[in-house]
Design a protein around this motif. Structure first.
Motif, PDB file in Angstrom:
ATOM      1  N   ARG A 136       0.959  -1.183  -0.014  1.00 29.67           N
ATOM      2  CA  ARG A 136       0.032  -0.171  -0.010  1.00 29.67           C
ATOM      3  C   ARG A 136       0.874   1.102   0.073  1.00 29.67           C
ATOM      4  N   VAL A 137       0.635   2.120  -1.146  1.00 34.05           N
ATOM      5  CA  VAL A 137       1.210   3.312  -1.066  1.00 34.05           C
ATOM      6  C   VAL A 137       0.764   4.197   0.179  1.00 34.05           C
ATOM      7  N   PRO A 138       1.614   5.086   0.715  1.00 36.24           N
ATOM      8  CA  PRO A 138       1.096   5.916   1.775  1.00 36.24           C
ATOM      9  C   PRO A 138       0.061   6.934   1.196  1.00 36.24           C
ATOM     10  N   GLY A 139      -0.856   6.837   1.949  1.00 36.11           N
ATOM     11  CA  GLY A 139      -2.086   7.807   1.330  1.00 36.11           C
ATOM     12  C   GLY A 139      -3.142   7.217   0.613  1.00 36.11           C
ATOM     13  N   GLU A 140      -3.004   5.730   0.173  1.00 35.48           N
ATOM     14  CA  GLU A 140      -3.866   5.205  -0.531  1.00 35.48           C
ATOM     15  C   GLU A 140      -4.610   4.138   0.248  1.00 35.48           C
ATOM     16  N   GLU A 141      -5.850   3.742   0.008  1.00 41.21           N
ATOM     17  CA  GLU A 141      -6.691   2.893   0.845  1.00 41.21           C
ATOM     18  C   GLU A 141      -6.398   1.495   0.463  1.00 41.21           C
ATOM     19  N   PHE A 142      -6.202   1.029  -0.858  1.00 44.51           N
ATOM     20  CA  PHE A 142      -6.078  -0.293  -1.363  1.00 44.51           C
ATOM     21  C   PHE A 142      -4.686  -0.575  -1.889  1.00 44.51           C
ATOM     22  N   VAL A 164     -21.861   7.121   5.336  1.00 46.34           N
ATOM     23  CA  VAL A 164     -22.192   5.554   5.578  1.00 46.34           C
ATOM     24  C   VAL A 164     -22.011   4.867   4.386  1.00 46.34           C
ATOM     25  N   LYS A 165     -22.587   5.416   3.355  1.00 48.73           N
ATOM     26  CA  LYS A 165     -22.276   4.688   2.160  1.00 48.73           C
ATOM     27  C   LYS A 165     -20.928   4.452   1.764  1.00 48.73           C
ATOM     28  N   LEU A 166     -20.280   5.442   2.062  1.00 49.79           N
ATOM     29  CA  LEU A 166     -18.549   5.435   1.796  1.00 49.79           C
ATOM     30  C   LEU A 166     -17.971   4.092   2.359  1.00 49.79           C
ATOM     31  N   ALA A 167     -18.288   4.113   3.735  1.00 50.72           N
ATOM     32  CA  ALA A 167     -18.011   3.280   4.866  1.00 50.72           C
ATOM     33  C   ALA A 167     -18.042   1.811   4.379  1.00 50.72           C
ATOM     34  N   GLU A 168     -19.703   1.742   3.760  1.00 52.90           N
ATOM     35  CA  GLU A 168     -20.071   0.488   3.374  1.00 52.90           C
ATOM     36  C   GLU A 168     -19.426   0.014   2.194  1.00 52.90           C
ATOM     37  N   LEU A 169     -18.962   1.186   1.193  1.00 51.24           N
ATOM     38  CA  LEU A 169     -18.374   0.738  -0.039  1.00 51.24           C
ATOM     39  C   LEU A 169     -16.812   0.276   0.343  1.00 51.24           C
ATOM     40  N   HIS A 170     -16.218   0.993   1.214  1.00 50.01           N
ATOM     41  CA  HIS A 170     -14.796   0.572   1.742  1.00 50.01           C
ATOM     42  C   HIS A 170     -14.869  -0.777   1.939  1.00 50.01           C
ATOM     43  N   SER A 171     -15.767  -1.359   2.785  1.00 57.06           N
ATOM     44  CA  SER A 171     -15.823  -2.907   3.445  1.00 57.06           C
ATOM     45  C   SER A 171     -16.052  -3.662   2.054  1.00 57.06           C
ATOM     46  N   ASP A 172     -16.878  -3.406   1.191  1.00 52.71           N
ATOM     47  CA  ASP A 172     -17.101  -4.219   0.243  1.00 52.71           C
ATOM     48  C   ASP A 172     -15.654  -4.302  -0.744  1.00 52.71           C
ATOM     49  N   LEU A 173     -14.998  -3.091  -1.038  1.00 51.86           N
ATOM     50  CA  LEU A 173     -13.730  -2.895  -1.689  1.00 51.86           C
ATOM     51  C   LEU A 173     -12.638  -4.020  -1.039  1.00 51.86           C
ATOM     52  N   LYS A 174     -12.627  -3.808   0.128  1.00 52.71           N
ATOM     53  CA  LYS A 174     -11.508  -4.555   1.127  1.00 52.71           C
ATOM     54  C   LYS A 174     -11.921  -6.261   0.743  1.00 52.71           C
ATOM     55  N   ILE A 175     -13.356  -6.641   0.835  1.00 53.66           N
ATOM     56  CA  ILE A 175     -13.575  -8.071   0.709  1.00 53.66           C
ATOM     57  C   ILE A 175     -13.248  -8.594  -0.747  1.00 53.66           C
ATOM     58  N   GLN A 176     -13.665  -7.448  -1.753  1.00 52.85           N
ATOM     59  CA  GLN A 176     -13.134  -7.848  -3.251  1.00 52.85           C
ATOM     60  C   GLN A 176     -11.481  -7.866  -3.290  1.00 52.85           C
ATOM     61  N   LEU A 200      -8.847  -0.524  -7.654  1.00 51.02           N
ATOM     62  CA  LEU A 200      -9.716  -0.345  -6.566  1.00 51.02           C
ATOM     63  C   LEU A 200      -9.753   1.117  -5.785  1.00 51.02           C
ATOM     64  N   ASN A 201      -8.292   1.603  -5.925  1.00 54.54           N
ATOM     65  CA  ASN A 201      -7.979   3.046  -5.337  1.00 54.54           C
ATOM     66  C   ASN A 201      -8.643   3.865  -6.342  1.00 54.54           C
ATOM     67  N   GLN A 202      -8.661   3.529  -7.669  1.00 57.08           N
ATOM     68  CA  GLN A 202      -9.591   4.407  -8.638  1.00 57.08           C
ATOM     69  C   GLN A 202     -11.159   4.458  -8.465  1.00 57.08           C
ATOM     70  N   LEU A 203     -11.582   3.383  -8.017  1.00 55.13           N
ATOM     71  CA  LEU A 203     -13.133   3.379  -7.620  1.00 55.13           C
ATOM     72  C   LEU A 203     -13.221   3.941  -6.525  1.00 55.13           C
ATOM     73  N   TRP A 204     -12.436   3.911  -5.479  1.00 57.26           N
ATOM     74  CA  TRP A 204     -12.597   4.551  -4.405  1.00 57.26           C
ATOM     75  C   TRP A 204     -12.449   6.244  -4.251  1.00 57.26           C
ATOM     76  N   GLU A 205     -11.653   6.755  -5.310  1.00 56.33           N
ATOM     77  CA  GLU A 205     -11.578   8.067  -5.616  1.00 56.33           C
ATOM     78  C   GLU A 205     -12.770   8.448  -6.208  1.00 56.33           C
ATOM     79  N   LYS A 206     -13.205   7.573  -7.184  1.00 59.96           N
ATOM     80  CA  LYS A 206     -14.391   8.154  -7.997  1.00 59.96           C
ATOM     81  C   LYS A 206     -15.701   8.224  -7.102  1.00 59.96           C
ATOM     82  N   ALA A 207     -15.849   7.431  -6.173  1.00 56.11           N
ATOM     83  CA  ALA A 207     -16.837   7.510  -5.119  1.00 56.11           C
ATOM     84  C   ALA A 207     -16.848   8.650  -4.133  1.00 56.11           C
TER      85      ALA A 207
END
Length: 359
Positions: free
Chosen positions: A50-56, A76-88, A61-68
């Protein structure tokens, strides 16, 4: 013997050499193809850091997170998305290991990963379609029934709201069931669309003989999953009809929609009485975990609204304190969300295996 002045001069030259050339030796040399979007460093489990400052660890997946985040989804939706992307991410990195070991030769696991990602994209409106974002709200105003998008659900919800049979807490609980049912319909439609496109692709093959038995089996599995989901949707609609007309029974086993679904499926699976009892106990623990997650989601929303209010006032010290609290709640909500979804995935897999063993 060298004089003291000569020794000092030699030492100074050595120090100068170290200062000039040592940094060059420490800089990593460029490698062909390094750093690209799909490079091994970005996506392989052994190399992905993981690059510092990146979530994934995975760039896509980082690109999807930035788009969201650019879409200004609710906290709440961002937190839910974060969980889904972590699982993915976890599943994709595990699949890369399998592929490197020569497994998943039929591509079934890869196809499932693609399907799961498509569901995530559709659920959070990241697929470019404005009408695909799922509703996540507990607001019970007069306009909420329009968010359900299905005349049957809207009619049932209106009947329940005006019946006088539900307390405000029970209406909140029932609303979550309606939203969960809407999400099940949405995921069914995504799976149906994915399956239709896959079948069209196979029909366009040059020769029917090119369609291997493995691909036929994969399609058959998807059809079975589709039937299971449709059965679950119909059962869920029957339940919503019953609850909307009669209210909640005081002897209801579970309250959370996902837990209710799992319990209904478990009772028709190939479990022994002892296994079923054990599964019931685990569902109770799972429901408690969901309730804790729901609590943090509500606190996160409150904290977000309070932070917006404080930021409008402009007191730096007050803003800093509220922002710190908000960040802590956000991280805790993400952590609990990941644990809930991982637990849900594990429980669903167990029920699915038991049901298929019966067939």
């Amino acid at each position: 013997m060298a004089s003291r002045r000569e020794r000092v001069s030699t030492l100074h030259r050595l120090q100068l050499w170290v200062l000039l050339f040592l940094p060059l030796l420490l800089v990593p040399q460029p490698i062909a193809g390094h750093g690209g979007k799909y490079s091994r460093e970005k996506n392989e489990p052994e190399m992905a850091k993981r690059v510092p400052g990146e979530e994934f660890r995975m760039e896509k997946l980082n690109q999807l997170w930035e788009k969201a985040q650019r879409l200004h989804l609710s906290p709440v939706k961002l937190a839910e998305l974060h969980s889904d992307l972590k699982i993915q991410e976890r599943d994709e990195l595990n699949w890369k290991k399998l592929k490197a070991e020569g497994l998943d030769t039929d591509g079934e696991k890869e196809a499932k990963l693609v399907h799961n990602l498509n569901v995530i994209l559709a659920r959070y409106g990241l697929d470019g379609r404005k009408d695909t974002q799922m509703v996540h709200s507990n607001a019970l105003n007069d306009d909420t029934q329009d968010e359900l998008g299905d005349p049957r659900l809207e009619k049932l919800w209106h009947k329940a709201r005006t019946s006088g049979k539900f307390s405000s807490e029970e209406l909140d609980k029932l609303w979550r069931e309606f939203l969960h049912h809407k999400e099940k319909i949405h995921e069914y439609n995504v799976l149906l669309d994915t399956l239709s496109r896959a079948e069209e692709g196979y029909e366009n093959l040059i020769s029917p003989s090119d369609m291997s038995h493995v691909k036929i089996d994969a399609l058959s599995t998807k059809h079975t999953e589709l039937k299971d989901r449709l059965r679950s949707i119909n059962q869920g609609l029957d339940r919503l009809r019953k609850v909307s007309h009669q209210g909640y029974s005081p002897t209801t086993e579970f309250e959370e929609p996902r837990v209710i679904d799992l319990w209904d499926l478990a009772q028709t699976a190939n479990f022994t009485e002892k296994e079923l009892e054990s599964f019931r106990d685990e569902l109770k623990h799972f429901e408690a975990k969901i309730e804790k997650h729901n609590h943090y989601q509500k606190q996160l929303e409150i904290s977000h609204e309070k932070l917006k209010h404080v930021e409008s006032i402009g007191d730096p010290e007050h803003i800093s304190r509220n922002k710190e609290k908000y960040v802590l709640l956000e991280e805790k909500t993400k952590e609990l969300g990941y644990k809930v979804k991982k637990h849900l995935q594990d429980l669903s897999s167990r029920v699915s295996r038991a049901r298929h063993n019966e067939l």
